[in-house]
Motif scaffolding. Sequence first.
Motif, PDB file in Angstrom:
ATOM      1  N   GLU A   1      45.808 -51.555  -5.022  1.00 45.06           N
ATOM      2  CA  GLU A   1      46.909 -52.218  -5.686  1.00 45.06           C
ATOM      3  C   GLU A   1      46.898 -51.863  -7.181  1.00 45.06           C
ATOM      4  O   GLU A   1      45.848 -51.708  -7.793  1.00 45.06           O
ATOM      5  CB  GLU A   1      46.783 -53.739  -5.517  1.00 45.06           C
ATOM      6  CG  GLU A   1      46.916 -54.188  -4.057  1.00 45.06           C
ATOM      7  CD  GLU A   1      46.810 -55.676  -3.947  1.00 45.06           C
ATOM      8  OE1 GLU A   1      46.570 -56.331  -4.988  1.00 45.06           O
ATOM      9  OE2 GLU A   1      46.968 -56.196  -2.800  1.00 45.06           O
ATOM     10  N   LYS A   2      48.038 -51.754  -7.682  1.00 45.80           N
ATOM     11  CA  LYS A   2      48.166 -51.412  -9.104  1.00 45.80           C
ATOM     12  C   LYS A   2      47.862 -52.633  -9.948  1.00 45.80           C
ATOM     13  O   LYS A   2      48.369 -53.723  -9.660  1.00 45.80           O
ATOM     14  CB  LYS A   2      49.579 -50.915  -9.379  1.00 45.80           C
ATOM     15  CG  LYS A   2      49.797 -50.492 -10.824  1.00 45.80           C
ATOM     16  CD  LYS A   2      51.189 -49.976 -11.008  1.00 45.80           C
ATOM     17  CE  LYS A   2      51.393 -49.581 -12.464  1.00 45.80           C
ATOM     18  NZ  LYS A   2      52.771 -49.099 -12.729  1.00 45.80           N
TER      19      LYS A   2
ATOM     20  N   GLU B   1      47.332 -54.293 -13.825  1.00 46.48           N
ATOM     21  CA  GLU B   1      47.928 -54.180 -15.172  1.00 46.48           C
ATOM     22  C   GLU B   1      47.019 -53.367 -16.091  1.00 46.48           C
ATOM     23  O   GLU B   1      45.793 -53.529 -16.061  1.00 46.48           O
ATOM     24  CB  GLU B   1      48.132 -55.579 -15.762  1.00 46.48           C
ATOM     25  CG  GLU B   1      49.153 -56.429 -15.009  1.00 46.48           C
ATOM     26  CD  GLU B   1      50.537 -55.853 -15.091  1.00 46.48           C
ATOM     27  OE1 GLU B   1      50.803 -55.130 -16.075  1.00 46.48           O
ATOM     28  OE2 GLU B   1      51.351 -56.080 -14.162  1.00 46.48           O
TER      29      GLU B   1
ATOM     30  N   ILE C   1      46.610 -50.073 -15.902  1.00 50.90           N
ATOM     31  CA  ILE C   1      46.230 -48.775 -15.344  1.00 50.90           C
ATOM     32  C   ILE C   1      47.470 -47.905 -15.320  1.00 50.90           C
ATOM     33  O   ILE C   1      48.503 -48.286 -14.768  1.00 50.90           O
ATOM     34  CB  ILE C   1      45.644 -48.925 -13.932  1.00 50.90           C
ATOM     35  CG1 ILE C   1      44.397 -49.810 -13.955  1.00 50.90           C
ATOM     36  CG2 ILE C   1      45.343 -47.566 -13.335  1.00 50.90           C
ATOM     37  CD1 ILE C   1      43.827 -50.063 -12.618  1.00 50.90           C
ATOM     38  N   SER C   2      47.280 -46.697 -15.824  1.00 47.48           N
ATOM     39  CA  SER C   2      48.424 -45.789 -15.870  1.00 47.48           C
ATOM     40  C   SER C   2      48.668 -45.185 -14.497  1.00 47.48           C
ATOM     41  O   SER C   2      47.790 -45.161 -13.632  1.00 47.48           O
ATOM     42  CB  SER C   2      48.162 -44.682 -16.898  1.00 47.48           C
ATOM     43  OG  SER C   2      47.033 -43.935 -16.509  1.00 47.48           O
ATOM     44  N   GLU C   3      49.862 -44.635 -14.323  1.00 43.84           N
ATOM     45  CA  GLU C   3      50.225 -44.049 -13.039  1.00 43.84           C
ATOM     46  C   GLU C   3      49.434 -42.784 -12.758  1.00 43.84           C
ATOM     47  O   GLU C   3      49.113 -42.479 -11.615  1.00 43.84           O
ATOM     48  CB  GLU C   3      51.712 -43.749 -13.020  1.00 43.84           C
ATOM     49  CG  GLU C   3      52.568 -45.007 -13.005  1.00 43.84           C
ATOM     50  CD  GLU C   3      54.037 -44.686 -12.919  1.00 43.84           C
ATOM     51  OE1 GLU C   3      54.375 -43.481 -12.918  1.00 43.84           O
ATOM     52  OE2 GLU C   3      54.850 -45.631 -12.812  1.00 43.84           O
ATOM     53  N   GLU C   4      49.090 -42.036 -13.791  1.00 35.81           N
ATOM     54  CA  GLU C   4      48.318 -40.818 -13.579  1.00 35.81           C
ATOM     55  C   GLU C   4      46.911 -41.153 -13.093  1.00 35.81           C
ATOM     56  O   GLU C   4      46.391 -40.510 -12.172  1.00 35.81           O
ATOM     57  CB  GLU C   4      48.247 -40.023 -14.874  1.00 35.81           C
ATOM     58  CG  GLU C   4      49.606 -39.482 -15.315  1.00 35.81           C
ATOM     59  CD  GLU C   4      49.510 -38.709 -16.608  1.00 35.81           C
ATOM     60  OE1 GLU C   4      48.367 -38.662 -17.150  1.00 35.81           O
ATOM     61  OE2 GLU C   4      50.511 -38.127 -17.036  1.00 35.81           O
TER      62      GLU C   4
ATOM     63  N   LEU D   1      46.045 -43.827 -11.552  1.00 32.51           N
ATOM     64  CA  LEU D   1      46.179 -44.360 -10.191  1.00 32.51           C
ATOM     65  C   LEU D   1      46.343 -43.241  -9.187  1.00 32.51           C
ATOM     66  O   LEU D   1      45.777 -43.282  -8.085  1.00 32.51           O
ATOM     67  CB  LEU D   1      47.378 -45.313 -10.149  1.00 32.51           C
ATOM     68  CG  LEU D   1      47.639 -45.991  -8.795  1.00 32.51           C
ATOM     69  CD1 LEU D   1      46.439 -46.834  -8.367  1.00 32.51           C
ATOM     70  CD2 LEU D   1      48.890 -46.876  -8.887  1.00 32.51           C
ATOM     71  N   SER D   2      47.077 -42.202  -9.508  1.00 33.04           N
ATOM     72  CA  SER D   2      47.231 -41.067  -8.597  1.00 33.04           C
ATOM     73  C   SER D   2      45.919 -40.356  -8.376  1.00 33.04           C
ATOM     74  O   SER D   2      45.585 -39.951  -7.252  1.00 33.04           O
ATOM     75  CB  SER D   2      48.267 -40.095  -9.160  1.00 33.04           C
ATOM     76  OG  SER D   2      49.515 -40.731  -9.264  1.00 33.04           O
TER      77      SER D   2
ATOM     78  N   ARG E   1      54.652 -37.020  -7.938  1.00 34.49           N
ATOM     79  CA  ARG E   1      55.164 -38.106  -8.760  1.00 34.49           C
ATOM     80  C   ARG E   1      56.659 -37.894  -8.952  1.00 34.49           C
ATOM     81  O   ARG E   1      57.089 -36.816  -9.304  1.00 34.49           O
ATOM     82  CB  ARG E   1      54.444 -38.119 -10.104  1.00 34.49           C
ATOM     83  CG  ARG E   1      54.911 -39.244 -11.020  1.00 34.49           C
ATOM     84  CD  ARG E   1      54.122 -39.179 -12.308  1.00 34.49           C
ATOM     85  NE  ARG E   1      54.571 -40.217 -13.211  1.00 34.49           N
ATOM     86  CZ  ARG E   1      54.101 -40.397 -14.443  1.00 34.49           C
ATOM     87  NH1 ARG E   1      53.123 -39.568 -14.880  1.00 34.49           N
ATOM     88  NH2 ARG E   1      54.549 -41.365 -15.225  1.00 34.49           N
ATOM     89  N   ARG E   2      57.391 -38.940  -8.711  1.00 32.37           N
ATOM     90  CA  ARG E   2      58.818 -38.886  -8.947  1.00 32.37           C
ATOM     91  C   ARG E   2      59.161 -39.571 -10.282  1.00 32.37           C
ATOM     92  O   ARG E   2      58.614 -40.628 -10.586  1.00 32.37           O
ATOM     93  CB  ARG E   2      59.595 -39.577  -7.834  1.00 32.37           C
ATOM     94  CG  ARG E   2      59.496 -38.827  -6.512  1.00 32.37           C
ATOM     95  CD  ARG E   2      60.334 -39.519  -5.489  1.00 32.37           C
ATOM     96  NE  ARG E   2      60.274 -38.795  -4.219  1.00 32.37           N
ATOM     97  CZ  ARG E   2      60.931 -39.175  -3.130  1.00 32.37           C
ATOM     98  NH1 ARG E   2      61.700 -40.265  -3.196  1.00 32.37           N
ATOM     99  NH2 ARG E   2      60.819 -38.486  -1.994  1.00 32.37           N
ATOM    100  N   LYS E   3      60.004 -38.926 -10.948  1.00 29.88           N
ATOM    101  CA  LYS E   3      60.434 -39.502 -12.239  1.00 29.88           C
ATOM    102  C   LYS E   3      61.711 -40.278 -12.044  1.00 29.88           C
ATOM    103  O   LYS E   3      62.553 -39.908 -11.256  1.00 29.88           O
ATOM    104  CB  LYS E   3      60.625 -38.371 -13.261  1.00 29.88           C
ATOM    105  CG  LYS E   3      59.345 -37.630 -13.618  1.00 29.88           C
ATOM    106  CD  LYS E   3      59.593 -36.592 -14.636  1.00 29.88           C
ATOM    107  CE  LYS E   3      58.309 -35.842 -15.017  1.00 29.88           C
ATOM    108  NZ  LYS E   3      58.504 -34.799 -16.055  1.00 29.88           N
TER     109      LYS E   3
END
Length: 268
Positions: A218-219, A221, A223-226, A228-229, A266-268
């Motif tokens: 789970e994401k 607060e 943590i960046s998306e990169e 997390l990937s 990753r979708r922008k």
Amino acid sequence: MKKIKRIFILLSVLLFSAFLLSCSKKEEESTSVSAEEASGLEGVITNYFQQIEAQDDEQLEESINSAYKAKEELFYNALSNYKNTKKDLGEFQEIEKVDVKKEGDTYVVDLHAKYAKRELIFHAALHDDYSGFSELSFNPVYSLSEKLFAAFQNMIVGMGTVFAVLIFIAWIISLFAHLHRWEVRQAEKKKERDGKSSSVASSPAVVSPEKPAVPVLEKEEGISEELLSVILMAAVKAYEEDFARKNPYSDARTLENGLFVRSIKRRK
């Protein structure tokens, strides 16, 4: 051929003459009884018959039992026969006549007694030395109609018994069909029970394999998306190393649980 016929006729004549001679000798022997002997035998047989006839049923039964205990078969059979035929004779009336003759070494005496219903012939045979009886019997005289009726009764009883036995045998045979059907039903029931038990025993318990739990991230607060990937890719990599199998025909790897991992973009 004529000689054979003559010899055959001669032999026939000789045999017939011999038969006549034997009959005449037998007749002479049977009638060659002196008056004194005949009178003595008549008196003995008459007295013996009157003694038996004067007995009542109880006394006659005692005489039969005494003959049985003494193992005197001749007297036992004669007295038993007389007891069984008393109801067919009726009341005693008189002695009609006594015939005495001699046959060989035996004196034969036939006493004719008259009863209310029919005649009775008391037959006795004594040895020539008067040592005892060789024959003794009580013979009621039945008419022709009575003999025919008794024969008809015996025939009906015999035929009825035969038919009754045949019907009973046919009924027993008819039961075999029901018995066969019952055996067939029992065999079918047993076969069904055996089939059910064998099917239950042969079918193994199907246990659904437990799938390994896939880690859920789970994401949080901060943590960046990169990041997390990267973490997600590392987790998938570790998961593939634990549960993947090598395909011998290609460099691709397939997970045991049937999952395929695609590249994450990753979708922008």
